[in-house]
Scaffold this active site. Structure first.
Site, PDB file in Angstrom:
ATOM      1  N   HIS A 267       0.838  -1.203   0.000  1.00  0.00           N
ATOM      2  CA  HIS A 267       0.000   0.000   0.000  1.00  0.00           C
ATOM      3  C   HIS A 267       0.880   1.262   0.000  1.00  0.00           C
ATOM      4  O   HIS A 267       0.714   2.143  -0.857  1.00  0.00           O
ATOM      5  CB  HIS A 267      -0.906  -0.024   1.243  1.00  0.00           C
ATOM      6  CG  HIS A 267      -1.811   1.163   1.382  1.00  0.00           C
ATOM      7  ND1 HIS A 267      -3.136   1.135   1.006  1.00  0.00           N
ATOM      8  CD2 HIS A 267      -1.589   2.418   1.839  1.00  0.00           C
ATOM      9  CE1 HIS A 267      -3.687   2.326   1.237  1.00  0.00           C
ATOM     10  NE2 HIS A 267      -2.760   3.119   1.748  1.00  0.00           N
ATOM     11  N   GLU A 268       1.814   1.317   0.931  1.00  0.00           N
ATOM     12  CA  GLU A 268       2.700   2.493   0.983  1.00  0.00           C
ATOM     13  C   GLU A 268       3.564   2.553  -0.280  1.00  0.00           C
ATOM     14  O   GLU A 268       3.855   3.632  -0.795  1.00  0.00           O
ATOM     15  CB  GLU A 268       3.578   2.466   2.235  1.00  0.00           C
ATOM     16  CG  GLU A 268       2.817   2.449   3.569  1.00  0.00           C
ATOM     17  CD  GLU A 268       1.760   3.528   3.706  1.00  0.00           C
ATOM     18  OE1 GLU A 268       1.935   4.615   3.123  1.00  0.00           O
ATOM     19  OE2 GLU A 268       0.735   3.280   4.382  1.00  0.00           O
ATOM     20  N   HIS A 271       1.663   4.395  -2.917  1.00  0.00           N
ATOM     21  CA  HIS A 271       1.791   5.851  -2.751  1.00  0.00           C
ATOM     22  C   HIS A 271       3.150   6.318  -3.291  1.00  0.00           C
ATOM     23  O   HIS A 271       3.246   7.340  -3.970  1.00  0.00           O
ATOM     24  CB  HIS A 271       1.726   6.225  -1.264  1.00  0.00           C
ATOM     25  CG  HIS A 271       0.340   6.249  -0.673  1.00  0.00           C
ATOM     26  ND1 HIS A 271      -0.659   7.042  -1.178  1.00  0.00           N
ATOM     27  CD2 HIS A 271      -0.204   5.596   0.390  1.00  0.00           C
ATOM     28  CE1 HIS A 271      -1.769   6.882  -0.440  1.00  0.00           C
ATOM     29  NE2 HIS A 271      -1.515   5.996   0.510  1.00  0.00           N
ATOM     30  N   GLU A 297      -4.725   7.890  -2.929  1.00  0.00           N
ATOM     31  CA  GLU A 297      -5.246   6.642  -2.368  1.00  0.00           C
ATOM     32  C   GLU A 297      -5.594   5.651  -3.485  1.00  0.00           C
ATOM     33  O   GLU A 297      -5.511   4.440  -3.300  1.00  0.00           O
ATOM     34  CB  GLU A 297      -6.474   6.950  -1.488  1.00  0.00           C
ATOM     35  CG  GLU A 297      -6.827   5.881  -0.502  1.00  0.00           C
ATOM     36  CD  GLU A 297      -5.810   5.701   0.638  1.00  0.00           C
ATOM     37  OE1 GLU A 297      -4.913   6.550   0.807  1.00  0.00           O
ATOM     38  OE2 GLU A 297      -5.920   4.677   1.340  1.00  0.00           O
TER      39      GLU A 297
END
Lengths: 503, 503
Positions: A267-268, A271, A297
């Site tokens: 997830h990070e 980003h 997001e």
């Protein structure tokens, strides 16, 4: 002065502000990763000094001069697109700050810090009454700010605009309404399905050193560039950008829950890919960052859910995982592993929610925020309304405020209007996925043969490179040909969960 | 404005400068420890922006106003000692910067960066001719700066004053002269001694993880506070202060030379103790740092040599060391270990020199710098003079410029006048040691029973706490009752090496 010289002088002026911002970001990264505790108080003062400097320069007479000169209609055809977008963003920041009396700005910042500290205690004690007076002041401030900004129509729109420029209550009501209509029956079907997946093997202890090696490997696999970033360990994972050549991520290793660590890291990483791929031409300008919370997001969720929770991804990486593990997957089929990492059921805590129920958590918060700022709700009623909405949307009722209205730091931090971008990002991500799988017909084959560069290249071309040069809705419509449309997310979720839960 | 208000306003003004400096220090720490390489160029620009800001504020009209107001003789009795010393330091910085034309300052900074980069190449190729034109420009700049500062007498004094305020050629000539007189015969005696210690067991591979654990342990033992610091790994060890609650050290692990790692770590730890113990009342003022390079070096050398290379220290820690090791010390007596870590012989490279020959390396550089700035030497003759001086003081001649005049980064970096402080620090340290062993008669017993807090407390009381509130010579005379006197260092060295080499 010739326009060219004004532009040059403006660029230099803005570059300094960006340099200060980079320096603030570094101080924050350092405080969150490994700064020794006895130096933190003085370090916070450093951040205060630098932030003051950024604030002063953002609303200075010099800045006003640049804005006036460069928004003059008669010279627009002499400006590059980048300059136009830069000055537009500088003007937005200027307008946002300059109309608020400095003493109120200051009082608000102090309140933010106090309220967040009280929130910690209120959450521990599960005592909403402790936080209530602070939240009331916070909401009063925000209502006043909306007045200062001169917003006349839907007042909540003014807050949405801070995080997701261009999105309004009118649009979000439609998007969330339709999404909810599809989600609620799907969640009910999943919950009452007899085909509940097994997942005990996910909690077999997974040594931290092995998890770390696995996370480093998977970050590389999705295209994260370690020459332009690094991975550290923190309690709460985050991504932070110093500049596009220095985009750092953190993760939290949990011995008995490695899959949360892995998906959190991906997830990070999502980003970070966004920020690593922003065009180098935008370095030193206010456009050198993701264009909105929602588009940001959309990138993290794309990688976390559409890649990290997909069967195709694990078809390639499952044998590797077995090697990092200690035998717990030896007798688990790929299909059973895939079902286990996609278990879904209604739960109380947003940050622990699965991908199916997650948007409903956001809608609870959206409804409340909207009502708070359009005069239909007061802080004193928050806890009750929260619990009613949870029952209505997710079919469950929090036993106390700790697992209810007190769970998130956003409101005590003054961040009203932020939550919707989480769900909007998810909607955008599904729209991108829809178009991507049309552009790349053998999408699943690429993913299941470990060729993720087709995904990253596509996102880079359509989303990443632009930074804030395009507005969120511009990116969305340029890429997908339409505005926010939750149908693609619904299609994805119902297809996936019908399969997993044998509906 | 009342004086009190001027002081308050000045304090706030200076605090901001210190905050900028902290932020620069963090950026530098980060670039030297783990910043991803693709972000370095932009990060350097951030450092440039912040440094500009510090520079501008240090010579601003506002600063001039404070200096004029607060150095007014008629109000001195209304000022605290701290304020007087602060304004004295602000004035010194102001005078140093303000008289140099800005375009020359800028050209000098660019030259520094170019010369250091050329130096890398020149050193690799062992080709002094490559560096020569850059060094010539560098020396020309410095000579001009000395003119701007209006120095009339011994011009090299102006450079010494930048690193060791108050020290002059007159004093250093005496100190170094006497020291050399004693050292040269001692080095000769040691070199020709038949009792050369064995030291092969020091190069048995010592796993990096074990070295790391050992270094963390020993840093704690000397009193380094890990809640106010951290240890990282870099190619060249250093200490860097963000604020007294955040004083970081680094080290370089060498598998086949663990003792250099251990002593290097203790050396940086000695620097760090100084900074960690500066009075918290000085935070946010320009006095919140070690008072000079020499006094700083006295603290690092005290711990490295008088503690880390002492028999008393290892009497307590040798059994521990055996546990961290892998058997290589099992048949080595404490005495043999002690002799091994104190092996001395003339060598070419300053940074690898032992404690006995080290000061002679400094004197080579001191003589050259002094001659360069008093008109007795030109850059073109540096290499030849270097080699002659090495022969004269150490009895050896470099085979090439890489192991001769090109070995140090200081001159390409523009740091003329810095070298003497290394040897002066050593002289000071021995003077402190002399008084400390008089104040604490059972000094050796404390050290050999692991009670180092008596040492740290003594240094803290007499040196550390004052930061830059006292000048180097003030610290020295207040503590030892005399100025720089090399006799104590000579006594220490001749006692120690007569024992080790059975002279």
């Amino acid at each position: 002065m010739a326009i060219e010289e004004v532009v040059q002088s403006y660029n230099q002026y803005v570059k300094k502000i960006m340099d200060f911002n980079e320096s603030i970001a570094l101080a924050e990264w350092d405080m969150r990763t490994g700064a020794p505790k006895k130096g933190i108080k003085q370090r916070s003062e450093v951040v205060g000094t630098l932030s003051d400097e950024v604030f002063k320069r953002s609303i200075s007479d010099e800045m006003k001069g640049y804005i006036d000169a460069l928004t003059d209609p008669s010279i627009q055809d002499q400006l590059s697109l980048v300059t136009k977008k830069m000055i537009e963003k500088s003007k937005k920041t200027y307008d946002q700050y300059v109309n608020i009396p400095p003493e109120e700005s200051k009082a608000f910042v102090i309140l933010q810090s106090e309220a967040q500290s009280v929130w910690q205690e209120a959450k521990e004690k599960s005592d909403f009454a402790l936080l209530k007076p602070y939240l009331e002041k916070m909401v009063a401030f925000k209502r006043k700010f909306i007045e200062y900004w001169g917003v006349k129509t839907n007042k909540y729109d003014a807050l949405l605009d801070l995080y997701e420029p261009g999105l309004t209550v009118q649009t979000i009501d439609q998007v969330f309404g339709k999404l909810r209509e599809g989600l609620i029956p799907l969640v009910e079907a999943v919950t009452s399905s007899k085909a509940q997946p097994q997942k005990d093997f996910l909690s077999v202890p997974f040594p931290v050193e092995k998890q770390k090696a696995l996370c480093l490997h998977l970050l590389r696999e999705i295209g994260y560039d370690f020459e332009a970033g690094r991975l550290d360990e923190t309690e709460h994972p985050f991504e932070i950008t110093l500049n596009p050549g220095d985009v750092r991520v953190t993760t939290n290793f949990q011995e008995q829950d490695f899959i949360s660590t892995v998906l959190g890291t991906i997830h990070e990483g999502g980003h970070a890919l966004y920020e690593q791929h922003i065009s180098r031409d935008l370095v030193g300008t206010p456009l050198c960052e993701g264009t909105s919370m929602g588009i940001h997001e959309s990138q993290s969720l794309f990688f976390e859910n559409f890649i990290g929770r997909s069967k195709a991804f694990w078809a390639f990486h499952y044998d590797e995982l077995k090697r990092y593990g200690s035998g717990q997957f030896d007798h688990v089929s790929l299909d059973d592993f895939y079902r286990a990492i996609n278990v879904s059921h209604p739960s109380m805590i947003r940050t622990l929610a699965d991908e199916l129920t997650y948007p409903l958590h956001i809608m609870v918060r959206y409804d409340i925020e909207k009502a708070l700022f359009n005069g239909d709700l007061e802080v004193t009623d928050l806890s009750g309304v929260w619990n009613e909405k949870m029952k209505e949307y997710l079919g469950i009722t929090p036993a106390n405020d700790r697992e209810g209205v007190l769970q998130d730091i956003h409101w005590p931090g003054g961040d009203f209007g932020y939550f919707p971008s989480y769900a909007l990002g998810y909607v955008y991500a599904a729209q991108f996925r829809h178009v991507m799988t049309r552009d790349i017909p053998d999408f699943d084959n690429h993913v299941s043969s470990g060729n993720l560069s087709v995904v990253t290249d596509w996102l880079s071309k359509h989303v990443h490179q632009f930074g804030s040069l395009k507005k969120p809705l511009e990116i969305l419509t340029d890429t997908t040909g339409e505005g926010p449309n939750p149908q693609y997310l619904l299609n994805y979720l119902s297809g996936k969960y019908s399969d997993i839960y044998r509906l």
